[in-house]
Design a protein around this motif. Structure first.
Motif: not given
Length: 590
Positions: A85-111
């Motif tokens: 699922d390329k669309a979902l994967t790229w969404a996750l990668i964008r979120a990871e990259t945004a966190s790393l640009w902030q020098l943070d470890i990416p963290r995902f949560t879900a209900r």
């Protein structure tokens, strides 16, 4: 009370308790529902990987320009290129990259009651799960039933049996050497009835996969490591779907029963897709031998196709054989029938005999030449093959007998004298090892780790006189001299004295002995040996009636449906006793 009984009893009590309160658990206002309204962390990648990427990106060489820093983060995309699922994967990668640009470890949560991920950004990533955790939990609670309970208990039993089997305790040795004397041999109808009962038992133990295919849980035995693991059945002949499907196909052929034909096709369908779609590296890891690798699949599909009159199955057998790569053969260190080139020759020759496909024969010849190159002198100066732990072994599965038989079969097809000459040397090696006081050939498997101990003497197809005798008898039309005849005489004498082994299966049990005696009756034109095979079958049935089951299950009772160490193999051998001219020996890969 044993630990096993305590655990099984405790699991069953807890299971039935959950069944009893299932209505409360499923209630939208119940205590379980509120748990799934909370956020939980979702681990997409390991924290260690994020830390490593961030440390590399923060090297001074990459901090002068933003593009250099960004390139270091692109490794996340490279590690995700194979995602479906390329669309979902790229969404996750964008979120990871945004966190790393902030020098943070990416963290995902879900209900637990949603299918979206929160990545710390304003908008959640929707559609990450097919079902929410709450939906999955509800489905599981709703599925609680007696059938599922028995299945779960069987898996627990399997974990105990893995441990027992790897400690060398299968719980079957207590009946070794039982004497039953002369018993009226089983008739054809009785043999067929028992084989059909065993097939029905194997079917009853199956579970249905999502695509409708049949699957089984097995204690998978690895001949190379001599260890068991509990896992879903794989695709090979020895312990996998190919063997079970072959048994169903053979039964369909003899009984002309379409229900068994349908079972055979259902059992084999995942294999047929797999050999066409699996990547080369996966097939390389699977191996190429005739009992536990690609050649075993080629053999099973070819024979099943012949049993069912299905040319497409035979064609798929060719595909399996053609997917063997030459670098696999060149890298073969096993060499033997069970895991190496010798077994591959046998499976490929069966496929070639049915199809006349020249590339299949060419692969078999490549295997034969590899065996010629890998011969070495043993400590007594005989040329043979170093197999398990680089030991020069006797016997069919890992020793010289199986390799010699494969080379003789290859010689019969190609008329290349080099294969015959190597077989002669292999027989001389085994002849030098024969111990007349035992009437048997020693099993040297302990020699590598315990050289000071005396060798074992086994009585089975895999190791010992029955397998060596079977190999010599089956190749009599190719090699027949005084030494071969002496080997056959000694092997049959020892095999017929065995009376009744503790196990009933093909690999190292009574079904294997039946095949040696049955083959002797056919090839030597001796009713006496055929009668002895039927006598042995009758003794196993008498013991089955006495104990309530054949001696196949493991120590704690885990069911084994497989061909070489399980129920399917015993059923196949009973079919062969009933119809020896129509059902070929699977131990010989005929």
């Amino acid at each position: 009370m044993t630990i096993r009984r305590v655990i099984l009893g405790g699991f069953e009590e807890a299971y039935r308790f959950l069944q009893g309160i299932s209505d409360s658990l499923l209630n939208q206002n119940g205590p379980l529902r509120s748990m799934f309204a909370q956020n939980a962390q979702f681990i997409f990648r390991s924290t260690a990987l994020y830390s490593l990427i961030l440390r590399r990106a923060l090297h001074p060489a990459y901090l002068r320009h933003g593009v250099d820093f960004s390139v270091q983060l692109d490794v996340l995309a490279r590690k995700s290129l194979n995602s479906a699922d390329k669309a979902l994967t790229w969404a996750l990668i964008r979120a990871e990259t945004a966190s790393l640009w902030q020098l943070d470890i990416p963290r995902f949560t879900a209900r637990g009651d949603e299918n979206a991920l929160n990545a710390g950004s304003k908008d959640p990533i929707v559609g990450c799960y097919v079902n929410s955790a709450w939906d999955t939990a509800r489905a599981k609670i709703e599925s609680l039933c007696e059938t599922d309970l028995r299945w779960q208990l069987a898996l627990i039993v399997g974990t105990f049996d893995v441990r027992s089997a790897n400690l060398g305790n299968d719980g079957l040795d207590g009946s070794a050497g039982e004497e039953y004397g002369e018993i009226e041999p089983l008739g054809k109808d009785k043999l067929l009835d028992i084989a059909a009962d065993l097939a029905n038992e194997v079917e009853a133990k199956a579970f249905r996969l999502a695509d409708g295919a049949l699957g089984w849980m097995v204690l998978n035995y690895s001949p190379a490591t001599e260890r068991y693991t509990l896992q879903p059945m794989e695709n090979d002949l020895y312990n996998g779907r190919a063997g079970v499907g072959l048994f169903f196909a053979a039964l369909a052929n003899i009984l002309a029963d379409s229900s068994y034909a349908a079972l055979a096709r259902t059992a084999l369908s995942p294999i047929r897709r797999w050999i066409k779609l699996a990547p080369d590296e996966e097939l390389k890891e699977f191996g190429f031998s005739g009992y536990a690798g690609l050649s075993s699949v080629a053999y099973a599909l070819t024979r099943a196709g012949e049993f069912l009159g299905d040319d497409e199955l035979v064609a798929d057998g060719v595909i399996a054989g053609l997917r063997i790569r030459r670098d696999q053969i060149e890298g073969d260190d096993s060499l033997d029938a069970m895991g190496g080139s010798a077994g591959a020759i046998l499976g490929l020759l069966a496929c070639y005999a049915a199809t006349d496909e020249p590339a299949i024969l060419a692969t078999a010849v490549a295997c034969g030449r590899h065996l010629l190159r890998r011969r070495a002198l043993d400590k007594f100066g005989h040329k043979s093959w170093p197999t398990l732990d680089k030991c020069h072994l006797t016997g069919f599965s890992h020793g010289a007998a199986g390799i010699v038989y494969a080379l003789l079969r290859l010689y019969a097809v190609t008329e290349k004298a080099e294969f015959y000459d190597a077989a002669v040397e292999g027989i001389r090696f085994e002849g030098s090892a024969f111990v007349s006081t035992h009437g048997n050939w020693p099993d040297y498997r302990r020699a590598a780790t315990k050289p000071s101990e005396d060798p074992m003497f086994c009585m089975a197809w895999c190791h010992g006189a029955p397998g060596i005798g079977l190999a010599r008898i089956a190749a009599l039309d190719i090699m027949d001299d005084g030494e071969v005849r002496r080997d056959i005489e000694a092997a049959l004498a020892s095999t017929s004295r065995a009376n009744l082994l503790s196990r009933d299966h093909l690999c190292c049990g009574n079904a294997g002995l039946m095949d040696t005696l049955c083959t002797a009756g056919a090839r030597l034109a001796s009713v006496d040996w055929s009668d002895k095979a039927l006598q042995l079958a009758a003794r196993t049935v008498v013991r089955r009636n006495k104990l309530g089951s054949f001696r196949i299950a493991f120590h704690n009772g885990f069911y084994n449906p497989s061909l070489f160490q399980g129920t399917a193999g015993l059923g196949y051998q009973l079919l062969r006793l009933a119809e020896p001219t129509r059902i070929p020996s699977v131990l010989l890969l005929n």
